[in-house]
Design an enzyme around this catalytic site. Sequence first.
Site, PDB file in Angstrom:
ATOM      1  N   ARG A  65       0.835  -1.208   0.000  1.00  0.00           N
ATOM      2  CA  ARG A  65       0.000   0.000   0.000  1.00  0.00           C
ATOM      3  C   ARG A  65       0.867   1.255   0.000  1.00  0.00           C
ATOM      4  O   ARG A  65       0.561   2.241  -0.690  1.00  0.00           O
ATOM      5  CB  ARG A  65      -0.914  -0.003   1.223  1.00  0.00           C
ATOM      6  CG  ARG A  65      -1.839   1.211   1.320  1.00  0.00           C
ATOM      7  CD  ARG A  65      -2.812   1.052   2.477  1.00  0.00           C
ATOM      8  NE  ARG A  65      -3.757   2.167   2.541  1.00  0.00           N
ATOM      9  CZ  ARG A  65      -3.637   3.224   3.341  1.00  0.00           C
ATOM     10  NH1 ARG A  65      -2.583   3.303   4.157  1.00  0.00           N
ATOM     11  NH2 ARG A  65      -4.536   4.179   3.347  1.00  0.00           N
ATOM     12  N   HIS A  69       0.705   4.384  -2.648  1.00  0.00           N
ATOM     13  CA  HIS A  69       0.448   5.769  -2.261  1.00  0.00           C
ATOM     14  C   HIS A  69       1.613   6.683  -2.608  1.00  0.00           C
ATOM     15  O   HIS A  69       1.442   7.902  -2.647  1.00  0.00           O
ATOM     16  CB  HIS A  69       0.111   5.836  -0.775  1.00  0.00           C
ATOM     17  CG  HIS A  69      -1.298   5.415  -0.481  1.00  0.00           C
ATOM     18  ND1 HIS A  69      -2.133   6.120   0.356  1.00  0.00           N
ATOM     19  CD2 HIS A  69      -2.024   4.357  -0.932  1.00  0.00           C
ATOM     20  CE1 HIS A  69      -3.310   5.515   0.409  1.00  0.00           C
ATOM     21  NE2 HIS A  69      -3.264   4.440  -0.355  1.00  0.00           N
ATOM     22  N   ASN A  97      -3.894   9.335   3.874  1.00  0.00           N
ATOM     23  CA  ASN A  97      -2.707   8.754   4.518  1.00  0.00           C
ATOM     24  C   ASN A  97      -2.661   8.938   6.030  1.00  0.00           C
ATOM     25  O   ASN A  97      -2.027   8.149   6.735  1.00  0.00           O
ATOM     26  CB  ASN A  97      -1.425   9.393   3.943  1.00  0.00           C
ATOM     27  CG  ASN A  97      -1.216   9.071   2.480  1.00  0.00           C
ATOM     28  OD1 ASN A  97      -1.662   8.036   1.996  1.00  0.00           O
ATOM     29  ND2 ASN A  97      -0.539   9.957   1.767  1.00  0.00           N
ATOM     30  N   HIS A 195      -6.101  -5.892  -2.140  1.00  0.00           N
ATOM     31  CA  HIS A 195      -6.946  -5.947  -0.948  1.00  0.00           C
ATOM     32  C   HIS A 195      -7.245  -7.389  -0.546  1.00  0.00           C
ATOM     33  O   HIS A 195      -8.111  -7.620   0.299  1.00  0.00           O
ATOM     34  CB  HIS A 195      -8.245  -5.171  -1.179  1.00  0.00           C
ATOM     35  CG  HIS A 195      -8.098  -3.699  -0.974  1.00  0.00           C
ATOM     36  ND1 HIS A 195      -9.148  -2.808  -1.033  1.00  0.00           N
ATOM     37  CD2 HIS A 195      -6.999  -2.941  -0.693  1.00  0.00           C
ATOM     38  CE1 HIS A 195      -8.712  -1.577  -0.812  1.00  0.00           C
ATOM     39  NE2 HIS A 195      -7.410  -1.639  -0.614  1.00  0.00           N
TER      40      HIS A 195
END
Length: 353
Positions: A65, A69, A97, A195
Amino acid sequence: MVSLHLVARTLCCVVFVLVGLPFSSDAQLDPLFYNKSCPNLHFIVVKVVLEASLSDPRIFASLVRLHFHDCFVQGCDASVLLNNSATIVSEQEALPNNNSLRGLNVVNDIKTEVEKACPSVASCADILALAAQASSFLADGPCWKVRLGRRDSLTANQTLANQNLPSPFSTLDQLKAFASQGLNTTHLVALSGAHTFGKGRCFLFVNRLYDFNNTGKPDPTLNIDYLKELRKLCPQNGTGTNLVNLDPTTPNKFDKTYYSHLKAGKGLFQSDQVLFTPNASTIKTILKFRNHENIFFDNFKIAMIKMGNIGVLTGNQGEIRKQCNFINQKSIEQDIDIVASKEPSKDGMISSI
């Protein structure tokens, strides 16, 4: 204690993809970039990530992740790793975040070990890309050829992080817009498959359980049995901070069950389940990935390689940070000099640079 056998197996994966897959010569990055300058880089990354997982099984999902990001804000340039400073407004405090990014300390630990082996050679952006690859494979997921040679940015962009990163409430159109940076809908569905591991806090989806879209009713796309389970984990008047597995059956394993859950109405976030709503253009791809894990893995590898090439800095751009959380002191001094040179002179004019 770290399993040297598992480290060796992961490194074998790296060697296999380097030797076994073709490489496009017109790419900006090269998987063999550090072969001479920092030959132990892959080993160090795998070892530190594996050590971290012994006390934190969530770290694999967190590092993947973190790479996501980073790449979708300014490109894969390690801007997400920068802390607040005199010249930096950190992306870590952007809404998508804030209080949710994990793995920053692990990236710092990797960088510390890498600096001992090959000082000022390997970028934090490359370390993060390698940590994501290692995390996928160590969680029984795919291993891909990580192209290397990124340099680290001198800036961060909190505003762009607020604008570019998708939320758990995103619609399908918003997700497609998010993935428009050189990625197509198949890549979007494949990347969403990350996910398959990790956790989410109740406040990110509790509206689906009790008051979806201000209707006073739950999200009608939620499987009724799953709804009951989630309500037990996330009471209506709770704090919203409880953690829930993104994948209710294999929460720490990288596999294709995410897509089975979408078909069954068990996507945890709204942004997950919208991929399998009636007439969604993504349904066909989801069913293909659900039925064929090898096809999912192949497409995930392609998507990660494409994502890893977004907005990279190379050559003389950016820098190689000595610490991942801060730009180098020389760069800070240059920034201060530039600001000072723009201050009004005594005659009221802006001094030239």
